[in-house]
Design a protein around this motif. Structure first.
Motif, PDB file in Angstrom:
ATOM      1  N   GLU A   3       0.827  -1.207   0.000  1.00  7.89           N
ATOM      2  CA  GLU A   3       0.000   0.000   0.000  1.00  7.89           C
ATOM      3  C   GLU A   3       0.860   1.254   0.000  1.00  7.89           C
ATOM      4  O   GLU A   3       2.008   1.249   0.465  1.00  7.89           O
ATOM      5  CB  GLU A   3      -0.929   0.017   1.226  1.00  7.89           C
ATOM      6  N   LEU A   4       0.274   2.319  -0.476  1.00  5.53           N
ATOM      7  CA  LEU A   4       0.934   3.614  -0.497  1.00  5.53           C
ATOM      8  C   LEU A   4       1.094   4.147   0.916  1.00  5.53           C
ATOM      9  O   LEU A   4       0.150   4.113   1.716  1.00  5.53           O
ATOM     10  CB  LEU A   4       0.105   4.610  -1.305  1.00  5.53           C
ATOM     11  N   VAL A   5       2.294   4.654   1.218  1.00 11.02           N
ATOM     12  CA  VAL A   5       2.500   5.390   2.452  1.00 11.02           C
ATOM     13  C   VAL A   5       2.528   6.883   2.123  1.00 11.02           C
ATOM     14  O   VAL A   5       1.709   7.659   2.616  1.00 11.02           O
ATOM     15  CB  VAL A   5       3.804   4.971   3.153  1.00 11.02           C
ATOM     16  N   ALA A   6       3.473   7.284   1.281  1.00 13.05           N
ATOM     17  CA  ALA A   6       3.579   8.690   0.902  1.00 13.05           C
ATOM     18  C   ALA A   6       4.478   8.821  -0.325  1.00 13.05           C
ATOM     19  O   ALA A   6       5.373   7.998  -0.531  1.00 13.05           O
ATOM     20  CB  ALA A   6       4.140   9.534   2.045  1.00 13.05           C
ATOM     21  N   THR A   7       4.219   9.851  -1.123  1.00 10.72           N
ATOM     22  CA  THR A   7       5.072  10.156  -2.264  1.00 10.72           C
ATOM     23  C   THR A   7       5.370  11.643  -2.293  1.00 10.72           C
ATOM     24  O   THR A   7       4.622  12.449  -1.727  1.00 10.72           O
ATOM     25  CB  THR A   7       4.429   9.760  -3.607  1.00 10.72           C
ATOM     26  N   ILE A   8       6.450  11.983  -2.971  1.00 12.66           N
ATOM     27  CA  ILE A   8       6.814  13.390  -3.151  1.00 12.66           C
ATOM     28  C   ILE A   8       7.495  13.520  -4.500  1.00 12.66           C
ATOM     29  O   ILE A   8       8.349  12.699  -4.865  1.00 12.66           O
ATOM     30  CB  ILE A   8       7.715  13.881  -1.999  1.00 12.66           C
ATOM     31  N   ASN A   9       7.115  14.546  -5.281  1.00 12.93           N
ATOM     32  CA  ASN A   9       7.775  14.719  -6.576  1.00 12.93           C
ATOM     33  C   ASN A   9       8.896  15.749  -6.456  1.00 12.93           C
ATOM     34  O   ASN A   9       9.109  16.358  -5.389  1.00 12.93           O
ATOM     35  CB  ASN A   9       6.766  15.069  -7.661  1.00 12.93           C
TER      36      ASN A   9
END
Length: 121
Positions: free
Chosen positions: A46-52
């Motif tokens: 599952e997704l925890v966190a993303t940053i571009n």
């Protein structure tokens, strides 16, 4: 060849904190997204966190208000500060780096080897 090296996992008591790091190396587009996903035993990743690379972030609902993602573009490194950890945060945490290009293979998608986070008293 792109490589992702994760560090910072371990055992922590409920309510404690951990900081994960993921350093990327190799030929990397300056416009990309980095993030963290997790997988607990018997569950889907599952997704925890993303940053571009522009600093825009996304987070999974279960970690909002507790986890913070950040990055250092000069070092191609992403961090995950995890506070107020709960036993249900126990999982293998994977780093991901992704970007899109106008030439084959168009979708560059890389994963780290994973780091174990265990929250237990």
């Amino acid at each position: 060849q792109v490589q992702l090296v994760e560090s910072g996992g371990g055992l922590v008591q409920p309510g404690g904190s951990l900081r994960l790091s993921c350093a990327a190396s190799g030929s990397i587009s300056s416009s990309n997204a980095m993030g963290w996903y997790r997988q607990a035993p018997g569950k889907q990743r599952e997704l925890v966190a993303t940053i571009n690379s522009g600093g825009s972030t996304t987070k999974g609902d279960s970690v909002k208000g507790r986890f913070t993602i950040s990055r250092d573009n000069a070092k191609n490194t992403v961090y995950l500060q995890m506070n107020s950890l709960k036993p249900e945060d126990t999982a293998v945490y994977y780093c991901r780096l992704r970007w899109y290009s106008g030439h084959y293979p168009y979708d560059y998608d890389y994963w780290g080897q994973g780091t174990q986070v265990t929250v237990s008293s």
